[in-house]
Design an enzyme around this catalytic site. Sequence first.
Site, PDB file in Angstrom:
ATOM      1  N   LEU A   1      -0.517  12.962   1.599  1.00 56.34           N
ATOM      2  CA  LEU A   1      -0.532  13.499   0.240  1.00 56.34           C
ATOM      3  C   LEU A   1      -0.072  12.452  -0.760  1.00 56.34           C
ATOM      4  CD1 LEU A   1       1.049  16.997   0.926  1.00 56.34           C
ATOM      5  CD2 LEU A   1      -1.277  16.590   0.138  1.00 56.34           C
TER       6      LEU A   1
ATOM      7  N   GLY B   1       0.824  -1.216   0.000  1.00 57.72           N
ATOM      8  CA  GLY B   1       0.000   0.000   0.000  1.00 57.72           C
ATOM      9  C   GLY B   1       0.853   1.258   0.000  1.00 57.72           C
TER      10      GLY B   1
ATOM     11  N   ARG C   1     -20.130  13.549   2.864  1.00 60.66           N
ATOM     12  CA  ARG C   1     -20.435  12.141   2.638  1.00 60.66           C
ATOM     13  C   ARG C   1     -20.769  11.462   3.969  1.00 60.66           C
ATOM     14  NH1 ARG C   1     -14.976  10.651  -0.412  1.00 60.66           N
ATOM     15  NH2 ARG C   1     -14.256  11.772   1.427  1.00 60.66           N
TER      16      ARG C   1
ATOM     17  N   LYS D   1     -10.681   1.772  13.587  1.00 63.00           N
ATOM     18  CA  LYS D   1      -9.271   2.037  13.884  1.00 63.00           C
ATOM     19  C   LYS D   1      -9.081   2.376  15.366  1.00 63.00           C
ATOM     20  CE  LYS D   1      -6.301   2.075  11.357  1.00 63.00           C
ATOM     21  NZ  LYS D   1      -5.391   0.962  10.977  1.00 63.00           N
TER      22      LYS D   1
ATOM     23  N   ALA E   1       0.404  -2.269   8.728  1.00 67.58           N
ATOM     24  CA  ALA E   1      -0.181  -1.201   7.906  1.00 67.58           C
ATOM     25  C   ALA E   1      -1.403  -1.670   7.139  1.00 67.58           C
ATOM     26  CB  ALA E   1       0.871  -0.671   6.919  1.00 67.58           C
TER      27      ALA E   1
ATOM     28  N   ASN F   1      -4.100  12.982   6.952  1.00 61.59           N
ATOM     29  CA  ASN F   1      -4.155  12.567   5.553  1.00 61.59           C
ATOM     30  C   ASN F   1      -2.767  12.591   4.928  1.00 61.59           C
ATOM     31  OD1 ASN F   1      -7.285  12.582   4.691  1.00 61.59           O
ATOM     32  ND2 ASN F   1      -6.896  14.125   6.257  1.00 61.59           N
TER      33      ASN F   1
ATOM     34  N   ASP G   1       0.962  -8.718   1.563  1.00 63.38           N
ATOM     35  CA  ASP G   1      -0.173  -7.952   1.053  1.00 63.38           C
ATOM     36  C   ASP G   1      -1.066  -8.888   0.253  1.00 63.38           C
ATOM     37  OD1 ASP G   1      -1.814  -5.888  -0.443  1.00 63.38           O
ATOM     38  OD2 ASP G   1      -0.455  -4.586   0.666  1.00 63.38           O
TER      39      ASP G   1
ATOM     40  N   LYS H   1      -8.651   9.870  12.128  1.00 61.62           N
ATOM     41  CA  LYS H   1     -10.090   9.599  12.076  1.00 61.62           C
ATOM     42  C   LYS H   1     -10.533   8.700  13.229  1.00 61.62           C
ATOM     43  CE  LYS H   1     -10.420  10.362   7.105  1.00 61.62           C
ATOM     44  NZ  LYS H   1      -9.096  11.010   7.044  1.00 61.62           N
TER      45      LYS H   1
END
Length: 646
Positions: A460, A304, A551, A433, A375, A458, A326, A421
């Site tokens: 980038l 990821g 949303r 989480k 992760a 977040n 993964d 979050k």
Amino acid sequence: MIQHYLTNTAERYASKWLVLAIDIAIIAISFVLSYFIRFNLTFNFDVDKLFVQLPWITAIALVSFLIVGSYKGVVRHTGVRDVYNIFNAVCLASILSIFLVIVNGKFQLLDDFTIPLSIVITNSLISFIALVTTRYVFKTLYQNFVNVKRFNSTKNVLIYGAGESGILTHGAITNHSKSNVKVIGYIDKDKKKIGKLINGVCVYDPEVLTEDFILKKGISEVIFCIQNIDYKKLKKLVEGLVDFPVLVKIVPPVEDWINGELKASQIKKVQIEDLLNRAPIDITNSRISEEVKNKVILVTGGAGSIGSEIVRQICGYTYKSLIVIDQAESALYDLQQELTQKGFHNFIPLVGDVRDKNRMNIVFQEHKPNIVFHAAAYKHVPLMEYNSYEAIKVNIAGTKTIADLALNHDVDKFVLISTDKAVNPTNVMGASKRIAEIYISCMQQENKTKFITTRFGNVLGSNGSVIPLFRKQIENGGPITLTHKEITRYFMTIPEASQLVLEAGAMGKGGEILIFDMGESVKIYDLAKNMIKLSGLSYPEDIDIKITGLRPGEKLYEELLANGENTLPTYHKKIKISKARKLDYLDLKSKIDELCITNMFFNENTVKLMKNIVPEYISKNSKLSEFDNEKEGNIKDKTVLKVVQS
């Protein structure tokens, strides 16, 4: 086939032999001119001797050119190096000529070969000037011819910075045949340079950078060439230009130039990442090196955005083995190929699912990892809001599986990658989480494996983040879709996030939640407008911004600390330890076990159980908010959550 080979060989070498022939002709003409100059432009010299000497002079010049190779340069790309080679060739020819004259004068080997030294020196000067001049004349004629053909597509460019980097940038963007760039001027605040010419281009004061000046000169691009520029200064300069109809580009740092030479292809558009509202976070990696030395490291979700960068950075250290897990086989294959091409081979890519306890147990048994970076997770808020089964299965049960195995197999450290979050969550993803964080805290009570959590905002450029989405929408002609005009977010880059995770693994003693001092939050509406302008377009004429509404589960503002939390400092000023409230770990662990079991049977009570485990979880803009007002008596076990504030 032989004919084809001969044809290709002829095409390959014809140009340089032609250059050599022209150079020899120039030497011959220069030698004749030297005699005329020596004798005051008259024929008061022995012409017969001249014709005896001329073949020897041209032969010496031929040998010199062949030795130095000055004829091999591509004429249309003539530069300082070519002039240097011509100078060496002319000097060598002069030395050989003088040597031959002296030897002949002593031994009388050749009749009529008595050339005055003044003529040899004059010939050298004329030859050098003529050879260099003809090359630059041909280069100029060629460029003018090419430019005439492309006259309508020429770009007018301003270079911001008249230092060495600016001068090299001028050369990089103009000294190739496909260039359609015309440098209109340099911009520099150095008063000693303002008004002067560099490469025939005027240096202007920064104050001239107005919309009238840009429109009058027809400027389409401004290239920043200031090395080691402070991010605040760059941000201020760029924001002063984004409202103008120009594309803003930047030259990379010198250390990123290819073999120490700047290529035009390396000059990129200024990215929104370059305009963060804070200085890039630099983390000292000395502890990381010692932490991973001779260790077996396991990274879940290793293909990821964050996981792959963690893997890349770990590859730069000395470790025993690196296991990358993964479930996305294509992404894992791409990472494997990338690392192999870079020369990294001491890693083991495994296709696997963290939800598969038997498979993960075999991995732990076989490889015996010392450090685990977890992760693997689902992260998209709107998708997870009404797919709670998958969010619980991966983010909670998957974390529980890996954490349990880490404890059972005596792993030294377990590092969980969490998110802001999880703080006062308003959606299923954030709550999942947060529950994962709580479970990690519960496992820390065993006092065996050191369980550490990292929490950041977040990222980038990560998969599915807002920046790539906005870029794609701009490329498609817009509009940019934004959920709310006042929405804000904290941002960091992928390398920064990955460094935080690695540093957390090094500094963590167990039980901590490590967070970043991420500066000020960014208003997404302003970010979208800047992205439009940095693309050389205007808002709203070229690209508009459409407000679509929040949303399901989406917050207007993100937080880094939950209610009842505060921070403690660490040895790095940008990393803080969240001092969380105390929890009833035994009760919470029991509830999380129940949640995972209940979820296996697709029970509708799972969201209610999540709200019971995380009392601060209040749904926003979601139909799941109906569960917020339900009493705990409606939940199967009717257990009261005990929370003791610190």
